[in-house]
Write a protein that holds these residues in place. Structure first.
Motif, PDB file in Angstrom:
ATOM      1  N   GLN A  44       0.825  -1.210   0.000  1.00  0.00           N
ATOM      2  CA  GLN A  44       0.000   0.000   0.000  1.00  0.00           C
ATOM      3  C   GLN A  44       0.860   1.263   0.000  1.00  0.00           C
ATOM      4  O   GLN A  44       0.553   2.230  -0.694  1.00  0.00           O
ATOM      5  CB  GLN A  44      -0.930   0.014   1.206  1.00  0.00           C
ATOM      6  N   ALA A  45       1.946   1.247   0.759  1.00  0.00           N
ATOM      7  CA  ALA A  45       2.846   2.406   0.801  1.00  0.00           C
ATOM      8  C   ALA A  45       3.476   2.635  -0.563  1.00  0.00           C
ATOM      9  O   ALA A  45       3.606   3.792  -1.015  1.00  0.00           O
ATOM     10  CB  ALA A  45       3.919   2.207   1.865  1.00  0.00           C
ATOM     11  N   GLU A  66       7.203  17.684  -1.356  1.00  0.00           N
ATOM     12  CA  GLU A  66       7.719  17.218  -0.069  1.00  0.00           C
ATOM     13  C   GLU A  66       6.956  15.997   0.428  1.00  0.00           C
ATOM     14  O   GLU A  66       7.557  15.018   0.888  1.00  0.00           O
ATOM     15  CB  GLU A  66       7.649  18.339   0.983  1.00  0.00           C
ATOM     16  N   GLN A  67       5.623  16.039   0.336  1.00  0.00           N
ATOM     17  CA  GLN A  67       4.811  14.894   0.737  1.00  0.00           C
ATOM     18  C   GLN A  67       5.143  13.667  -0.103  1.00  0.00           C
ATOM     19  O   GLN A  67       5.207  12.549   0.409  1.00  0.00           O
ATOM     20  CB  GLN A  67       3.321  15.216   0.591  1.00  0.00           C
ATOM     21  N   THR A  68       5.356  13.902  -1.379  1.00  0.00           N
ATOM     22  CA  THR A  68       5.677  12.797  -2.292  1.00  0.00           C
ATOM     23  C   THR A  68       7.022  12.180  -1.945  1.00  0.00           C
ATOM     24  O   THR A  68       7.155  10.954  -1.911  1.00  0.00           O
ATOM     25  CB  THR A  68       5.678  13.294  -3.748  1.00  0.00           C
ATOM     26  N   MET A  69       8.013  13.005  -1.654  1.00  0.00           N
ATOM     27  CA  MET A  69       9.342  12.487  -1.305  1.00  0.00           C
ATOM     28  C   MET A  69       9.300  11.703  -0.001  1.00  0.00           C
ATOM     29  O   MET A  69       9.948  10.660   0.119  1.00  0.00           O
ATOM     30  CB  MET A  69      10.355  13.633  -1.204  1.00  0.00           C
ATOM     31  N   VAL A  70       8.519  12.180   0.967  1.00  0.00           N
ATOM     32  CA  VAL A  70       8.385  11.456   2.235  1.00  0.00           C
ATOM     33  C   VAL A  70       7.701  10.112   2.000  1.00  0.00           C
ATOM     34  O   VAL A  70       8.127   9.079   2.538  1.00  0.00           O
ATOM     35  CB  VAL A  70       7.614  12.303   3.274  1.00  0.00           C
ATOM     36  N   ALA A  71       6.666  10.087   1.168  1.00  0.00           N
ATOM     37  CA  ALA A  71       5.967   8.834   0.869  1.00  0.00           C
ATOM     38  C   ALA A  71       6.890   7.851   0.152  1.00  0.00           C
ATOM     39  O   ALA A  71       6.869   6.642   0.429  1.00  0.00           O
ATOM     40  CB  ALA A  71       4.731   9.106   0.020  1.00  0.00           C
ATOM     41  N   ILE A  77      11.925   2.397   2.746  1.00  0.00           N
ATOM     42  CA  ILE A  77      12.322   1.837   4.044  1.00  0.00           C
ATOM     43  C   ILE A  77      11.528   0.574   4.341  1.00  0.00           C
ATOM     44  O   ILE A  77      12.075  -0.428   4.808  1.00  0.00           O
ATOM     45  CB  ILE A  77      12.159   2.891   5.159  1.00  0.00           C
ATOM     46  N   GLY A  78      10.231   0.605   4.077  1.00  0.00           N
ATOM     47  CA  GLY A  78       9.403  -0.579   4.282  1.00  0.00           C
ATOM     48  C   GLY A  78       9.839  -1.746   3.415  1.00  0.00           C
ATOM     49  O   GLY A  78       9.901  -2.890   3.864  1.00  0.00           O
ATOM     50  N   PHE A  79      10.176  -1.459   2.154  1.00  0.00           N
ATOM     51  CA  PHE A  79      10.634  -2.516   1.256  1.00  0.00           C
ATOM     52  C   PHE A  79      11.965  -3.085   1.720  1.00  0.00           C
ATOM     53  O   PHE A  79      12.169  -4.301   1.706  1.00  0.00           O
ATOM     54  CB  PHE A  79      10.754  -1.984  -0.175  1.00  0.00           C
ATOM     55  N   GLN A  80      12.891  -2.234   2.143  1.00  0.00           N
ATOM     56  CA  GLN A  80      14.186  -2.710   2.620  1.00  0.00           C
ATOM     57  C   GLN A  80      14.032  -3.562   3.876  1.00  0.00           C
ATOM     58  O   GLN A  80      14.699  -4.594   4.019  1.00  0.00           O
ATOM     59  CB  GLN A  80      15.118  -1.531   2.888  1.00  0.00           C
ATOM     60  N   ALA A  81      13.142  -3.153   4.775  1.00  0.00           N
ATOM     61  CA  ALA A  81      12.909  -3.944   5.985  1.00  0.00           C
ATOM     62  C   ALA A  81      12.322  -5.307   5.626  1.00  0.00           C
ATOM     63  O   ALA A  81      12.727  -6.332   6.182  1.00  0.00           O
ATOM     64  CB  ALA A  81      11.971  -3.200   6.930  1.00  0.00           C
TER      65      ALA A  81
END
Length: 101
Positions: A44-45, A66-71, A77-81
């Motif tokens: 979803q992210a 900015e919102q797009t870069m944070v998303a 990060i979620g994919f790497q985890a």
């Protein structure tokens, strides 16, 4: 459920297999459910980041860069985890399979 071992039986560990099966099954269901939920959350992210990226490219004023870069960073990060968890699981499986019995 009674988890005590009956000391009068001839096989002292005979009852423990029955007592442990439901607990092991419940643990497996809990892990698989948690892992499935985590994968769905990462998916979803990533989908949200892609949608926001498309909106920025189309110059939608309601979506900021900015919102797009944070998303995008959250999705990365979620994919790497998730990738690290998968690698650890594969390594643990390989270690177990290579054990000598």
């Amino acid at each position: 459920m009674d988890l005590r071992i009956n000391s009068t039986s001839t096989a002292p560990l005979a009852g423990t297999g029955v007592a442990r099966r439901p607990a092991a099954t419940a643990g497996q269901e809990g892990f698989s459910t948690a892992f499935k939920d985590a994968l769905q959350s990462v998916s979803q992210a990533q989908n949200q980041a892609d949608a926001m990226k498309r909106e920025v490219q189309l110059d939608n004023p309601s979506v900021s860069l900015e919102q797009t870069m944070v998303a995008i960073q959250k999705a990365q990060i979620g994919f790497q985890a998730t990738l690290h968890v998968r690698n650890r699981m594969v390594q643990a499986y390989s270690d177990i399979m290579n054990m000598q019995v």
